[in-house]
Design an enzyme around this catalytic site. Structure first.
Site, short mmCIF file in Angstrom:
data_model
loop_
_atom_site.label_atom_id
_atom_site.label_comp_id
_atom_site.label_asym_id
_atom_site.label_seq_id
_atom_site.Cartn_x
_atom_site.Cartn_y
_atom_site.Cartn_z
CE LYS A 285 17.19 84.07 22.44
NZ LYS A 285 17.72 82.89 23.06
CB CYS A 501 20.99 72.77 23.06
SG CYS A 501 22.83 72.10 23.57
CB CYS A 551 20.12 77.03 23.05
SG CYS A 551 21.59 77.99 21.92
#
Length: 691
Positions: A285, A501, A551
């Site tokens: 990422k 999430c 997440c």
């Protein structure tokens, strides 16, 4: 304190608590130039065709890889035999079964999809697929938004979900419809390639469409990094559009950086010059931003890239940060969330080469035997930043310069109306948990289609409407308010920064609720605020996840809820509003019905013992967990007194009782429902006056 001097220090406490020794993967051994030993010190003249201009080249050697073998995970073997992420997915998609086999499940992730089933259904599994788009900087052209809106209705569950990485998620797509949906996205200037899987994911950048040099440069850099690290072997287009690539021309600097093999980074004559057959050990990422703007949660990424400008605002180069990541595993202390730390500074013309060198260092040295430890954060934690920097420099071909000093970070949401700087306006809209459906979905489509607007998705699960003429502001504001998309001053401050999430019912990793549970959690936090006397405009950053994978980045929250059992959460404290401090575990196995027993004393003492303007996260860090735990253990409760403003809301008992009865149907207090009604009414009246 300057940010560049302080970032990374927050990792120290976490790492001191955990003693680990993690053996590294022995690497894939990319190309070594013919006739050159890997031990040789090579010099590459500035005038050579493969060199970057205007940078001093230092003497560094190409990395040496030991000739040893190591155990590999099952996924590594699947990748090796997949013919670059094709087999057996290509065959599984042709069967009549509603699902695909385990090998194909791993491969379809690289195509931007996960196989799921409704975990709440009994008597057999009802399989479907979640698709995730890839939108660098969160940019969504008008045509793509309208296509995604249509696909959600025709092939999904009727909703779109905005993610914490500036993308869409489309749930409920049946296997037989996958090719239709994928090809429709590609035909509409979109893609799902690399949105999941062991490769670079969506590259974040500030979503605000400012006509400022630094913002535009950050967004262009994010686009270029995304292009540099996009798979090249064509597996995606072979699978979904019969091999027809629908791509815009790449900038020449991207092509040059990808093809450059001056320092042994590439696999020559391979369809994947950077990734090879094995791609990366795990997901990767990257985020790009400008100084002060931490709308991207910079330090949670494997690589953080910050534009550095001169006194006139002209971009000169970049500060780089490495080693961030959120995922962990319960009851396994050798897994942990981690903040990125400073690596160094590079001139602007070198950014693609530096990013590539970092990626290759992870590719060659990240663990491939145990996926729990395969993220780059574990490699850096094992090696230390100095060794990591040294190896990256060998692939980069020069030394990093010292990081430039930066101002303090701020979280910027870009909600509400703003000037773009080019004569147009943009409007940032809060979307609870990023879920667009019902009247909200219909109204957004109507506005985006009528005014031919492009949109941007934010890392906080919100949406920005771009390029709005000033004459359109009043009708757009009115239409949005009628659909419940209110300006931020009319939204509960707790909701504005909260994230969750999806969790149940479709996520296979969920342990407990997140998206479906956070509305109740936020209402109960607001009720506790009222009970202990905190003002309505005060807030804390709350994030909820249904499992420890992180997440929704709960480990950066001031108050994080991480699912650790049915109707049970770990509570994490200590993140800060500007997203620069890592939270820590405060309590385990807190049942959902017991939240008030923990939250009441924490917020009670925050109100009474905080320093001037001290955030909740800073307060918990200053006081310390030992004292916080003592307060929770000894808590007898505070006598609830109705706030004085309730007397002004309810002039008579009969009105109050009727409102209370309605509120209970919505799991709210009478005061919360009354305030909601009043805010909605005020918004409508204000819109009618021409705001």
């Amino acid at each position: 304190m300057a940010a560049a001097a302080s970032l990374g220090a927050a990792n120290t406490a976490v790492l001191k608590e955990v003693k680990i020794e993690i053996g590294s993967f022995d690497g894939l051994r990319s190309w070594n130039p013919v006739g050159l030993s890997r031990r040789r010190v090579n010099f590459y003249p500035v005038s050579s065709s493969t060199s970057r201009p205007n940078s001093l080249i230092k003497a560094v050697s190409t990395p040496v890889k030991p000739e040893t073998k190591t155990k590999r995970s099952k996924v590594e073997i699947i990748k090796e035999h997949s013919n670059f992420i094709r087999y057996p997915l290509n065959e599984e998609l042709l069967t009549d079964a509603p699902n695909i086999n385990e090998s194909a499940i791993q491969l379809i992730k690289f195509h931007g999809s996960y196989q799921q089933y409704n975990r709440e259904e009994r008597g057999g599994r009802s399989y479907s697929f979640m698709l995730r788009t890839k939108n660098p900087c969160g940019k969504v052209p008008n045509k793509l938004y309208l296509t995604m809106d249509d696909l959600a209705d025709q092939f999904g569950i009727g909703t779109l979900r905005l993610t914490t990485r500036q993308t869409f998620q489309l749930h409920g797509v049946l296997k037989k419809n996958l090719k239709t949906v994928m090809s429709s996205i590609v035909d509409s200037m979109g893609s799902t390639l690399g949105a999941c899987g062991d490769l670079n994911r969506n590259v974040l950048a500030p979503a605000a469409p400012f006509a400022r040099k630094d913002y535009q440069f950050a967004q262009q850099t994010a686009d270029n990094i995304a292009a540099l690290l996009t798979p090249q072997s064509g597996f995606y287009y072979d699978m979904w559009v019969d091999g027809e690539k629908i791509m815009s021309a790449e900038p020449p600097e991207v092509v040059k950086a990808r093809n450059d093999n001056s320092h042994g980074t590439n696999f020559p004559d391979s369809p994947e010059p950077i990734y090879g057959t094995q791609f990366l050990p795990r997901k990767f990422k990257i985020a790009v931003t400008v100084p002060t703007d931490n709308s991207v949660d910079l330090l949670t990424n494997d690589i953080g890239v910050v534009v550095v400008t001169d006194a006139d605002g002209e971009p000169q180069g970049f500060n780089l940060y490495v080693g961030g990541g959120m995922g962990r595993t319960h009851r396994l202390e050798t897994t942990f969330p981690r903040l990125a730390e400073p690596l160094g500074y590079v001139p602007k013309e070198d950014i693609l080469y530096a990013v590539k060198a970092i990626v290759v260092t992870q590719r060659e040295n990240g663990r491939r035997d145990d996926r729990k430890y395969s993220r780059m954060k574990y490699l850096i934690s094992e090696w230390g930043i100095e060794k990591f920097r040294s190896v990256v420099e060998q692939y980069y071909g020069r030394k990093f310069e010292p990081s430039r000093e930066l101002p303090e970070w701020e979280f910027k949401s870009y909600l509400g109306w703003h000037e773009q700087g080019d004569g147009g306006l943009f409007c940032g809209l809060h979307v609870d948990s990023g879920r667009i459906g019902g009247k909200m979905k219909a109204t957004l489509r109507e506005i985006i289609e009528k005014y031919n607007l492009d949109v941007r998705l934010t890392p906080n699960q919100n949406i920005i409407l771009c390029g709005i003429r000033k004459a359109w502001k009043h009708p757009i504001t009115t239409a949005l308010a009628q659909a419940g998309l209110l300006q931020p001053k009319y939204v509960d401050p707790l909701n504005l920064t909260a994230m969750a999430c999806p969790a149940f019912p479709l996520c296979p990793l969920a342990i407990t609720e997140a998206e479906r549970g956070i509305p109740d959690i936020l209402k109960r936090v607001r009720a506790v605020f009222e009970k202990v006397g905190l003002k309505y405009n005060e807030s804390v950053v709350i994030r909820v996840t249904g499992c420890p994978n992180g997440c929704a980045r709960p480990y950066m929250a001031e108050l994080g809820f991480v699912g650790d059992g049915p109707n049970s959460y770990q509570i994490w404290l200590g993140g800060t509003p500007n997203q620069t401090s890592l939270a820590r575990t405060f309590m385990n196995k807190v049942k959902i019905h017991d939240l008030e027993k923990v939250l009441e004393p924490l917020f009670y003492y925050w109100k009474r013992k905080r320093q001037s303007k001290e955030s909740f996260g800073d307060f918990t860090n200053r006081v310390g967990f030992e004292m916080l735990q003592e307060w929770v253990d000894k808590w007898d409760g505070v006598v609830a007194t109705r706030p004085t403003y309730n007397l002004r809301l309810f002039a008579d008992k009969d009105t109050y009782e009727k409102m209370d009865e309605l509120a209970k149907l919505q799991n709210k207090t009478a005061h919360q429902l009354a305030m909601e009604v009043i805010r909605n009414y005020a918004a409508t009246q204000q819109n009618e006056k021409g705001e």
